[in-house]
Design an enzyme around this catalytic site. Structure first.
Site, PDB file in Angstrom:
ATOM      1  N   CYS A  23      -7.430  16.211  -2.901  1.00 18.02           N
ATOM      2  CA  CYS A  23      -7.426  14.743  -2.991  1.00 18.02           C
ATOM      3  C   CYS A  23      -7.969  14.229  -4.322  1.00 18.02           C
ATOM      4  O   CYS A  23      -7.979  13.010  -4.556  1.00 18.02           O
ATOM      5  CB  CYS A  23      -8.194  14.137  -1.827  1.00 18.02           C
ATOM      6  SG  CYS A  23      -7.466  14.633  -0.256  1.00 18.02           S
ATOM      7  N   HIS A  67       2.079  -0.805  -3.488  1.00 21.63           N
ATOM      8  CA  HIS A  67       2.797  -0.179  -4.620  1.00 21.63           C
ATOM      9  C   HIS A  67       1.980  -0.212  -5.909  1.00 21.63           C
ATOM     10  O   HIS A  67       2.498  -0.541  -6.984  1.00 21.63           O
ATOM     11  CB  HIS A  67       4.191  -0.814  -4.800  1.00 21.63           C
ATOM     12  CG  HIS A  67       5.150  -0.347  -3.757  1.00 21.63           C
ATOM     13  ND1 HIS A  67       5.158  -0.850  -2.474  1.00 21.63           N
ATOM     14  CD2 HIS A  67       6.106   0.602  -3.792  1.00 21.63           C
ATOM     15  CE1 HIS A  67       6.093  -0.241  -1.772  1.00 21.63           C
ATOM     16  NE2 HIS A  67       6.667   0.663  -2.538  1.00 21.63           N
ATOM     17  N   GLU A 110      -5.255   6.431   6.722  1.00 18.47           N
ATOM     18  CA  GLU A 110      -4.567   7.095   5.605  1.00 18.47           C
ATOM     19  C   GLU A 110      -3.370   7.881   6.114  1.00 18.47           C
ATOM     20  O   GLU A 110      -2.441   8.167   5.371  1.00 18.47           O
ATOM     21  CB  GLU A 110      -5.514   8.072   4.902  1.00 18.47           C
ATOM     22  CG  GLU A 110      -6.403   7.419   3.882  1.00 18.47           C
ATOM     23  CD  GLU A 110      -6.987   8.419   2.914  1.00 18.47           C
ATOM     24  OE1 GLU A 110      -6.896   9.642   3.146  1.00 18.47           O
ATOM     25  OE2 GLU A 110      -7.554   7.962   1.912  1.00 18.47           O
TER      26      GLU A 110
END
Ligand SMILES: Nc1nc2c(c(=O)[nH]1)N=C([C@H](O)[C@H](O)COP(=O)(O)OP(=O)(O)OP(=O)(O)O)CN2
Ligand SMILES: [Zn+2]
Length: 123
Positions: A23, A67, A110
């Protein structure tokens, strides 16, 4: 007590600074967000508050993150864009727009299996 919730989602990229593992690399999520609001009483229409009020509070916050590379978007240029920090940031951003009921918590997923919830400590 009555509890209501509104959900929305956004797509964004992020990486975790200082994380030892995959991550730390740039990757993306379809984040799901749930906002929970409560009241001991209902208004004359039989609502805690209108879902629309929560949707309208949440939408501009979602739009700011959708985005993007979260690490470039304040406050995540300073703090890690973890699910926990996202939940607290969204909570604090929408709190001024929720009137006549208690903003209980914000949850951020997530993935379908992993989520964080922010609820301020009482007292
Ligand atoms: N407490 C937290 N732990 C982790 C967070 C977080 O926000 N809070 N975030 C991450 C990473 O963003 C990562 O994307 C998710 O990690 P992980 O679940 O390990 O990876 P996957 O979604 O790919 O799941 P697999 O089970 O490995 O397929 C890490 N930890
Ligand atoms: Zn991630």
């Amino acid at each position: 007590m009555y509890y209501i919730a509104v959900e929305n989602h956004f797509d964004a990229a992020h990486f975790l600074r200082g994380y030892q593992g995959k991550c730390e690399n740039l990757h993306g999520h379809r984040y799901k967000v749930a906002v929970k609001v409560s009241s001991a009483t209902l208004n004359e229409t039989g609502l805690v508050i209108d879902f629309r009020e929560i949707k309208d509070a949440l939408k501009p916050v979602i739009d700011r993150f959708d985005h993007t590379l979260l690490n470039d978007v304040p406050p995540f240029d300073q703090i890690n864009p973890s699910a926990e920090n996202l939940a607290r940031t969204i909570f604090e951003a929408i709190k001024p727009a929720i009137h006549g009921a208690v903003l209980e918590s914000v949850m951020v997923w997530e993935s379908p299996e992993s989520w964080a919830e922010y609820k301020p400590q009482v007292g």
